[in-house]
Each structure stands twice: as C-alpha cells, then as structure tokens.
Scaffold this active site. Structure first.
Site, short mmCIF file in Angstrom:
data_model
loop_
_atom_site.label_atom_id
_atom_site.label_comp_id
_atom_site.label_asym_id
_atom_site.label_seq_id
_atom_site.Cartn_x
_atom_site.Cartn_y
_atom_site.Cartn_z
N ARG A 170 36.83 40.90 35.33
CA ARG A 170 38.45 40.86 34.89
C ARG A 170 38.73 42.49 34.23
O ARG A 170 39.62 42.39 33.29
CB ARG A 170 39.37 40.26 34.59
CG ARG A 170 39.61 38.65 35.84
CD ARG A 170 40.53 39.10 36.50
NE ARG A 170 40.17 37.69 36.90
CZ ARG A 170 39.96 37.23 38.34
NH1 ARG A 170 38.43 38.16 38.54
NH2 ARG A 170 40.36 36.45 38.49
N SER A 245 46.43 32.95 36.47
CA SER A 245 45.45 32.83 34.94
C SER A 245 45.77 34.07 34.12
O SER A 245 45.86 35.11 33.90
CB SER A 245 43.50 33.54 34.77
OG SER A 245 43.57 32.58 36.41
N GLU A 341 44.56 36.92 29.57
CA GLU A 341 44.07 38.50 31.02
C GLU A 341 45.29 39.21 31.72
O GLU A 341 45.19 40.21 32.37
CB GLU A 341 43.80 37.59 32.03
CG GLU A 341 42.79 38.22 33.41
CD GLU A 341 43.36 38.41 34.32
OE1 GLU A 341 43.56 38.89 35.31
OE2 GLU A 341 43.49 36.29 35.34
N1 EPU Z 1 39.66 22.96 35.25
C1 EPU Z 1 39.86 21.94 34.24
N2 EPU Z 1 41.14 21.88 34.02
C2 EPU Z 1 42.32 22.23 35.08
C3 EPU Z 1 41.29 23.47 35.86
C4 EPU Z 1 39.87 24.16 35.94
O1 EPU Z 1 38.79 21.42 32.51
O2 EPU Z 1 43.49 21.86 35.08
C5 EPU Z 1 38.56 23.43 34.43
C6 EPU Z 1 37.16 22.63 35.97
O3 EPU Z 1 35.98 22.06 35.12
C7 EPU Z 1 36.87 23.69 36.71
C8 EPU Z 1 36.40 24.80 36.04
O4 EPU Z 1 37.74 24.86 35.17
O5 EPU Z 1 36.01 23.83 37.63
C9 EPU Z 1 36.96 26.47 37.04
O6 EPU Z 1 38.53 25.97 37.52
P1 EPU Z 1 38.44 26.70 38.98
O7 EPU Z 1 37.95 27.12 39.83
O8 EPU Z 1 40.53 26.46 39.20
O9 EPU Z 1 39.19 28.43 38.44
P2 EPU Z 1 39.49 28.99 36.87
O10 EPU Z 1 38.25 29.48 36.34
O11 EPU Z 1 39.79 28.21 36.71
C10 EPU Z 1 38.84 31.56 37.94
C11 EPU Z 1 40.22 32.73 38.26
C12 EPU Z 1 40.96 32.39 39.42
C13 EPU Z 1 40.49 31.96 40.78
C14 EPU Z 1 39.62 30.85 40.59
C15 EPU Z 1 38.80 30.53 41.43
C16 EPU Z 1 39.93 33.44 36.00
C17 EPU Z 1 40.29 34.26 34.98
N3 EPU Z 1 40.94 32.61 37.16
O12 EPU Z 1 40.13 30.38 37.36
O13 EPU Z 1 42.02 33.88 39.27
O14 EPU Z 1 41.48 32.09 41.64
O15 EPU Z 1 38.88 31.49 39.53
O16 EPU Z 1 37.37 31.75 41.98
O17 EPU Z 1 38.40 34.10 36.26
C18 EPU Z 1 43.81 34.63 38.39
O18 EPU Z 1 42.52 35.82 37.91
O19 EPU Z 1 45.05 35.06 38.34
C19 EPU Z 1 43.39 34.01 39.17
C20 EPU Z 1 44.14 33.12 39.43
#
Ligand code: EPU
Length: 345
Positions: A170, A245, A341
């Site tokens: 990012r 995010s 972010e």
């Molecule tokens: N999780 C929780 N609670 C929640 C949601 C998720 O505990 O409410 C935990 C779970 O353990 C899950 C982990 O967080 O395995 C990761 O969650 P997720 O796969 O939804 O991804 P994220 O890390 O929350 C990142 C990006 C997103 C992108 C997703 C999918 C960042 C800041 N965000 O989110 O990007 O869509 O991965 O690859 O890196 C954005 O940048 O706006 C965005 C949506």
C-alpha cells in the site's frame, strides 16, 4: 473548463461525507489539466493561504475531515489503448479517469490475464499505483509496466518504470517522495494473452471456486469468484459510505511477534521479509469493535477493518475520531499502533 467555488464534495468521496472545495474543476484532457495548473497559479495570488491543488479520482480512499481550502482537480481523462501485443503478452494502458473495475472487465473481455484478482476494487485507474492496490494475492506491482505523470513544477510528462515507482505494501514513490509533485495521467499494464498465471490459492478464492463447482477456472471465473467474495463481505459504497480497508495490516518484527504470541497464542500471522504481518481486522474484532457504532460511524459488521458512514450523516471528523478510538484500543491491548491506510484531508 468550468471553475466552481465552494463546491460540495459529498458526491465525490465514497464515504459520502460533507465537505466543500474552495475551488473545483473537472479536467478531461492533458491540456485541461495544464490549464487547471495555470488557474491554480492565478488563484494562489488572488487568495492568500490557498492550499496546494488536490487531485481526485473517484474519492474512494480519502476522508475529508474539513473543507478543502484549495483547488480540487477531478481527473476525468479517458481512454484505453492496446500498445503492444505478441503471442503471449500485451501492454494495455488506460487514462487516469477510467473506472478501475470497468477497465478490469475490458481486459477480461479480451482474454487478457493479470487483473482478475483485482476485480471490483472501487476507484479509478489513475490512483491504482498510488497505494499499490492489492487484493486476493495480487498487487498492481505484479502487472505494472509503467505510468506517466505530469510533473507539476516543470509541466512535463515523466514516465516511471516499475523500479522508479518503488512499490511496497500500500505504498509507492507517489505516496512518499513524489507526493504533491505529480499528477498521474496514464498507467500501462503488462498482461498475458495465454497460459494465464492464475492465483487461486488465496483461501477464500479456493473455497468460492469449489462452491461454484469450477475445477479448471478461467480468468473470468476467478474474477467472478472475487466479485462474489467482495460482495459478501465488503459494503457497496453506493449503499453504505466507506473507503475499503481503513487501516493497513501491521507488520511486527519476529522478536516482537514472539513476545505477543506468548501472550496471545491464537494470533493469526503471515511471514513477510520484514517480520510477521498480523490482520488488523482480527485485532479490531478482538478488541470488541466489529459492528460497533458510535454516533453515525461504525466498524462494518462483516469486515471489521472497514469503517462505514452508518447513517449516511457522519462527518469526516466523526469517522476520524472513531478511528482514533480503535487505534487507542488496539494499542492498549496489543501494543500495536495501527496506521491509517485512507488519506486524511
Ligand atoms: N478477520 C477478522 N475479522 C474480520 C475480518 C477478517 O478477524 O472482521 C481476519 C481473518 O483472520 C482473516 C484475516 O483477518 O483471515 C484477513 O481478512 P481478509 O482476507 O478479509 O483481508 P484483510 O487483511 O482484512 C486485505 C486488504 C483488502 C483486500 C483483502 C483481500 C489491506 C489493508 N486490506 O484485507 O483490501 O481486499 O486483503 O485480499 O491490506 C483495501 O485495501 O481497501 C482492501 C479492501
């Protein structure tokens, strides 16, 4: 090019918060962009204390906490061009004002592979390199060929290679050293025309393809799976104001992680070259914020990392203060300081 004064920005930010731009113009060509910069010079002399110009794409990664006391330049340059194609690869470029998801759909319609995991990300092409947008195992840097940006001082176009764009998680040159010095006008991607390199090992994609009953997915199938996952978890900004995010996923050193893990054995983590990455959504949820609402601001019920304008009436300041409470709370439990972010204005 019409110059608007005290122009409402509510329709120009996906959080849907109220803010006014002291001046506002929409530019649809490079010539208009240069005109807008000249206009800015005149305005700077007329209006003491005017801020530097702010370039706006679709406003999908920005939070206005106050009125913008400067010129807002909405970049609406359009056009998609296939620059080069051979047996296995193609270079496709798009102008900054092209809608990101429509551009992804265009590449899929031509059977060009590489952008399928990045389906349905809100925003425009021009802002995609700024924070190296990424999702489901792919980042812009994996398919980036070059981009063209207008140097705001020299008014000359400059081309940036993958190395020069200095992408990180990012992060990019344009978000750091280049900040305030360039307006991105065009981005070129290197995509595949056959033997697509499918990335389906991200847990949610594997599961979704199984649900869809697809064993040998095409790039269109992967895109459909990503769209289904996003629609099930992430709020549609048209219906519920948000900017994706709100925080980055933090990375801690291995020794910090070892200390944390001794206290919190369940902590999810992913190894990276710089240490262990921890999902911010997990930390926020564990601190009791998932789905929680204070006033008009809330953390989303199905993705804790996404902050939403729950009532449609939240101010930017209210959302910002809400994010501050989350930062404090996560810090006092885990000793980790979450970094926003979203760009705060
Ligand atoms: N999780 C929780 N609670 C929640 C949601 C998720 O505990 O409410 C935990 C779970 O353990 C899950 C982990 O967080 O395995 C990761 O969650 P997720 O796969 O939804 O991804 P994220 O890390 O929350 C990142 C990006 C997103 C992108 C997703 C999918 C960042 C800041 N965000 O989110 O990007 O869509 O991965 O690859 O890196 C954005 O940048 O706006 C965005 C949506």
């Amino acid at each position: 090019m019409t110059v608007h004064e005290f122009h409402p920005l509510k329709a120009f930010n996906t959080f849907g918060v109220e803010a006014d731009a002291r001046y506002f113009v929409r530019v649809t060509s490079l010539e208009e962009l240069k005109e807008a910069l000249e206009l800015n010079q005149r305005l700077q002399t007329q209006t003491p204390g005017l801020e530097v110009p702010l370039f706006l794409g679709q406003g999908s990664n920005i939070l206005f906490t106050k009125d913008y006391k400067g010129l807002v330049i909405k970049l609406d340059l359009k056009g998609i061009e296939i620059e080069f194609v051979n047996e296995s690869e193609v270079l496709v470029s798009a102008m900054a004002g092209e809608n990101w998801h429509e551009f992804v759909l265009f590449t899929l319609s031509k059977n060009f592979g590489g952008l399928e995991n990045l389906s349905l990300i809100p925003g425009n092409v021009g802002t995609s390199p700024m924070q190296n947008i990424g999702a489901y195992g792919t980042e812009i840097k994996d398919v980036f060929e070059s981009c063209t940006a207008l140097n705001l001082q020299t008014r000359e176009l400059e081309k940036f290679s993958l190395d020069q764009a200095q992408f990180g998680y990012r992060e990019s040159f344009f978000k750091r050293e280049g900040k305030g010095n360039y307006a991105l006008v065009q981005v070129c991607f290197r995509l595949t025309t056959k033997d697509h390199n499918l990335k389906t090992d991200y847990g949610a994609i594997t599961t979704e393809l199984e649900v869809m009953g697809i064993k040998k997915p095409t790039i269109k199938d992967v895109s459909n799976a990503v769209i289904a996952i996003r629609q099930s978890k992430l709020p549609d900004p048209q219906k519920l104001g948000n900017a994706g995010s709100f925080f980055k996923n933090p990375t801690v050193s291995q020794s910090e992680f070892d200390t944390l893990q001794a206290k919190f054995p369940e902590l999810p983590h992913y190894p990276t070259p710089k240490g262990q990455k921890i999902p911010a959504a997990y930390l926020i949820e564990q601190c009791g914020w998932k789905g929680k609402q204070i006033g008009n601001a809330a953390s989303h019920a199905t993705q804790a990392l996404v902050l939403v304008n729950k009532t449609g009436k939240a101010s930017g300041k209210e959302l910002f203060d809400f994010s501050g409470l989350i930062i404090q709370s996560v810090h006092s439990t885990y000793g980790i300081t979450l970094e926003r972010e979203v760009n705060i204005v």
